[in-house]
Design a protein around this motif. Structure first.
Motif, PDB file in Angstrom:
ATOM      1  N   VAL A  95       0.838  -1.203   0.000  1.00 41.51           N
ATOM      2  CA  VAL A  95       0.000   0.000   0.000  1.00 41.51           C
ATOM      3  C   VAL A  95       0.870   1.249   0.000  1.00 41.51           C
ATOM      4  N   TRP A  96       1.931   1.249   0.772  1.00 38.18           N
ATOM      5  CA  TRP A  96       2.839   2.396   0.818  1.00 38.18           C
ATOM      6  C   TRP A  96       3.469   2.640  -0.559  1.00 38.18           C
ATOM      7  N   ASN A  97       3.907   1.571  -1.221  1.00 38.70           N
ATOM      8  CA  ASN A  97       4.515   1.716  -2.548  1.00 38.70           C
ATOM      9  C   ASN A  97       3.496   2.220  -3.574  1.00 38.70           C
ATOM     10  N   THR A  98       2.265   1.746  -3.462  1.00 34.28           N
ATOM     11  CA  THR A  98       1.221   2.227  -4.372  1.00 34.28           C
ATOM     12  C   THR A  98       0.913   3.700  -4.125  1.00 34.28           C
ATOM     13  N   MET A  99       0.917   4.120  -2.870  1.00 41.74           N
ATOM     14  CA  MET A  99       0.660   5.516  -2.554  1.00 41.74           C
ATOM     15  C   MET A  99       1.758   6.424  -3.125  1.00 41.74           C
ATOM     16  N   ILE A 100       2.994   5.945  -3.119  1.00 45.46           N
ATOM     17  CA  ILE A 100       4.086   6.733  -3.710  1.00 45.46           C
ATOM     18  C   ILE A 100       3.808   6.960  -5.193  1.00 45.46           C
ATOM     19  N   LEU A 101       3.442   5.888  -5.895  1.00 44.88           N
ATOM     20  CA  LEU A 101       3.151   6.000  -7.323  1.00 44.88           C
ATOM     21  C   LEU A 101       1.904   6.853  -7.571  1.00 44.88           C
ATOM     22  N   ALA A 102       0.870   6.659  -6.748  1.00 43.48           N
ATOM     23  CA  ALA A 102      -0.377   7.410  -6.932  1.00 43.48           C
ATOM     24  C   ALA A 102      -0.175   8.896  -6.664  1.00 43.48           C
ATOM     25  N   LEU A 103       0.579   9.245  -5.628  1.00 48.06           N
ATOM     26  CA  LEU A 103       0.810  10.657  -5.306  1.00 48.06           C
ATOM     27  C   LEU A 103       1.637  11.340  -6.396  1.00 48.06           C
ATOM     28  N   ALA A 104       2.647  10.629  -6.901  1.00 48.49           N
ATOM     29  CA  ALA A 104       3.452  11.196  -7.989  1.00 48.49           C
ATOM     30  C   ALA A 104       2.599  11.399  -9.238  1.00 48.49           C
ATOM     31  N   SER A 105       1.765  10.421  -9.561  1.00 50.14           N
ATOM     32  CA  SER A 105       0.896  10.521 -10.735  1.00 50.14           C
ATOM     33  C   SER A 105      -0.134  11.629 -10.558  1.00 50.14           C
ATOM     34  N   ALA A 106      -0.660  11.768  -9.335  1.00 55.17           N
ATOM     35  CA  ALA A 106      -1.640  12.820  -9.072  1.00 55.17           C
ATOM     36  C   ALA A 106      -1.008  14.203  -9.200  1.00 55.17           C
ATOM     37  N   THR A 186       4.959   6.663 -13.468  1.00 53.00           N
ATOM     38  CA  THR A 186       4.153   7.859 -13.224  1.00 53.00           C
ATOM     39  C   THR A 186       3.548   8.383 -14.519  1.00 53.00           C
ATOM     40  N   LEU A 187       4.339   8.457 -15.571  1.00 53.87           N
ATOM     41  CA  LEU A 187       3.832   8.925 -16.858  1.00 53.87           C
ATOM     42  C   LEU A 187       2.726   8.016 -17.378  1.00 53.87           C
ATOM     43  N   ALA A 189       0.763   5.927 -15.643  1.00 55.12           N
ATOM     44  CA  ALA A 189      -0.422   5.929 -14.787  1.00 55.12           C
ATOM     45  C   ALA A 189      -1.194   7.239 -14.856  1.00 55.12           C
ATOM     46  N   SER A 190      -0.498   8.347 -15.118  1.00 56.77           N
ATOM     47  CA  SER A 190      -1.145   9.656 -15.047  1.00 56.77           C
ATOM     48  C   SER A 190      -1.784  10.092 -16.358  1.00 56.77           C
ATOM     49  N   LEU A 191      -1.545   9.377 -17.452  1.00 54.26           N
ATOM     50  CA  LEU A 191      -1.994   9.852 -18.754  1.00 54.26           C
ATOM     51  C   LEU A 191      -3.513   9.978 -18.833  1.00 54.26           C
ATOM     52  N   THR A 192      -4.234   8.932 -18.429  1.00 51.43           N
ATOM     53  CA  THR A 192      -5.695   8.979 -18.484  1.00 51.43           C
ATOM     54  C   THR A 192      -6.257  10.057 -17.559  1.00 51.43           C
ATOM     55  N   THR A 193      -5.721  10.120 -16.343  1.00 49.36           N
ATOM     56  CA  THR A 193      -6.184  11.127 -15.387  1.00 49.36           C
ATOM     57  C   THR A 193      -5.900  12.532 -15.894  1.00 49.36           C
ATOM     58  N   LEU A 194      -4.759  12.721 -16.532  1.00 47.74           N
ATOM     59  CA  LEU A 194      -4.429  14.029 -17.102  1.00 47.74           C
ATOM     60  C   LEU A 194      -5.445  14.433 -18.162  1.00 47.74           C
ATOM     61  N   GLY A 195      -5.841  13.485 -19.016  1.00 43.22           N
ATOM     62  CA  GLY A 195      -6.846  13.786 -20.033  1.00 43.22           C
ATOM     63  C   GLY A 195      -8.186  14.164 -19.430  1.00 43.22           C
ATOM     64  N   VAL A 196      -8.604  13.420 -18.407  1.00 41.26           N
ATOM     65  CA  VAL A 196      -9.882  13.709 -17.749  1.00 41.26           C
ATOM     66  C   VAL A 196      -9.842  15.070 -17.062  1.00 41.26           C
ATOM     67  N   MET A 197      -8.773  15.332 -16.324  1.00 40.40           N
ATOM     68  CA  MET A 197      -8.674  16.601 -15.596  1.00 40.40           C
ATOM     69  C   MET A 197      -8.612  17.781 -16.557  1.00 40.40           C
ATOM     70  N   THR A 198      -7.875  17.643 -17.636  1.00 38.64           N
ATOM     71  CA  THR A 198      -7.767  18.740 -18.601  1.00 38.64           C
ATOM     72  C   THR A 198      -9.123  19.108 -19.180  1.00 38.64           C
ATOM     73  N   ARG A 199      -9.872  18.110 -19.619  1.00 34.43           N
ATOM     74  CA  ARG A 199     -11.175  18.384 -20.226  1.00 34.43           C
ATOM     75  C   ARG A 199     -12.167  18.917 -19.197  1.00 34.43           C
ATOM     76  N   MET A 200     -12.117  18.380 -17.972  1.00 29.41           N
ATOM     77  CA  MET A 200     -13.049  18.832 -16.949  1.00 29.41           C
ATOM     78  C   MET A 200     -12.755  20.272 -16.519  1.00 29.41           C
ATOM     79  N   VAL A 201     -11.471  20.602 -16.327  1.00 28.77           N
ATOM     80  CA  VAL A 201     -11.107  21.961 -15.934  1.00 28.77           C
ATOM     81  C   VAL A 201     -11.458  22.943 -17.043  1.00 28.77           C
ATOM     82  N   ARG A 202     -11.167  22.576 -18.280  1.00 24.45           N
ATOM     83  CA  ARG A 202     -11.491  23.466 -19.390  1.00 24.45           C
ATOM     84  C   ARG A 202     -12.991  23.722 -19.469  1.00 24.45           C
TER      85      ARG A 202
END
Length: 314
Positions: A95-106, A186-187, A189-202
């Protein structure tokens, strides 16, 4: 506020119970017998029955579920069938290792998503904004495991710049070594979230820019920075809600990314446990992910209520 949080906590109890029951029943339908993972192929029926009795697999399904749930409520996750270790000892580091990856991706996806989304809202007809729109659609549509393989092929195999697997090098390493191993996962894992956040913020910022309060600020001679602060303040509840959901996705949806990069997180641990029919790890692991997701949503709801007092009375 305390009453608001209390109501949310009460609603989360049946959610977690439902997740536990669904996961337990789905594992019962998985082909294969956990006993086969322990005993040898030439074991007698008596030996197989003894192992099944030790694991509690000879009891009715409903009793197995009640027995497991009762131990979970006491903080006892049981022991791994294959590794013969307490499940908690295996889950906590994962869980700790996943949180490191999730926080970096976020950090990457939320930060870039906010910047790109705001720019695209203010310059919707620019060439750069159009490129961002196409890129965000591509990011949402591309599977993260496929992106992971492409990144490995380019930066690890062809260029040799970054490691392709693991969390540290042979023999361990310092923060710089961890950072090198963290970049590609990180790159991916974050790609899909980046697309969602970009469109939602815009979309959110574009809608707010057409509101009357923006025209009133412009009529008063307010600067662009002041207007942007007011717009972000009004749009932050929506942005926080989506960001919370996406952070939960980064934690629970990174199974394939962790598997491709051999990242020792909870996703890879659950993936391996499914293949080995190690049910205690799978059940506890999925429940931990569900609890984490629920807690994140509780935090987001509380922040939403702080930013918008109307929510507390809804």
């Amino acid at each position: 506020m305390i009453s608001f949080i209390g109501k949310r906590l009460i609603l989360f109890i049946p959610t977690l119970l439902g997740v536990s029951l669904i996961v337990f029943l789905m594992l019962q339908m998985v082909p294969g017998d956990p006993v086969n993972s322990i005993v040898s192929s030439d074991a007698t029926e008596e030996e197989r029955a003894l192992v099944a009795h030790e694991l509690g697999l000879d009891k009715p399904i409903y009793l197995q579920f009640v027995y497991w749930l009762g131990h979970m409520l006491q903080g006892d996750m049981g022991n791994s069938i294959i590794k013969r270790l307490p499940v908690s000892d295996l889950l906590l580091p994962a869980v700790w290792n996943t949180m490191i990856l999730a926080l970096a991706s976020a950090a990457v996806s939320f930060g870039l998503g906010l910047l790109i989304g705001v720019y695209s809202a203010y310059r919707p007809k620019s060439v750069i904004a159009s490129l961002f729109n196409v890129s965000s659609l591509a990011g949402i549509g591309m599977p993260n495991f496929w992106v992971a393989l492409i990144l490995i092929g380019i930066f690890s195999v062809s260029l040799g710049w970054l490691p392709s697997s693991g969390m540290t090098g042979v023999g361990g390493g310092g923060p710089l070594d961890l950072l090198k191993h963290l970049i590609l996962p990180t790159l991916a894992a974050s790609l899909t979230t980046l697309g969602v956040m970009t469109r939602m913020v815009r979309s959110t910022i574009s809608g707010l820019l057409q509101q009357d309060f923006v025209f009133a600020l412009q009529a008063k001679g307010a600067g662009s920075g002041s207007i942007l602060r007011h717009v972000l303040k009004n749009g932050m509840p929506t942005i926080l809600t989506v960001a919370g959901l996406q952070f939960g996705y980064l934690i629970g949806g990174s199974v394939l990314v962790e598997t491709v990069f051999a990242w020792p997180g909870i996703g890879q641990l659950i993936y391996q446990a499914i293949g080995q029919r190690d049910f205690p790890i799978v059940q506890s692991g999925v429940l931990v992910v569900a609890i984490t997701f629920v807690l994140i949503n509780l935090i987001v709801d509380a922040l939403h209520a702080l930013l918008d007092p109307r929510v507390r009375h809804s």
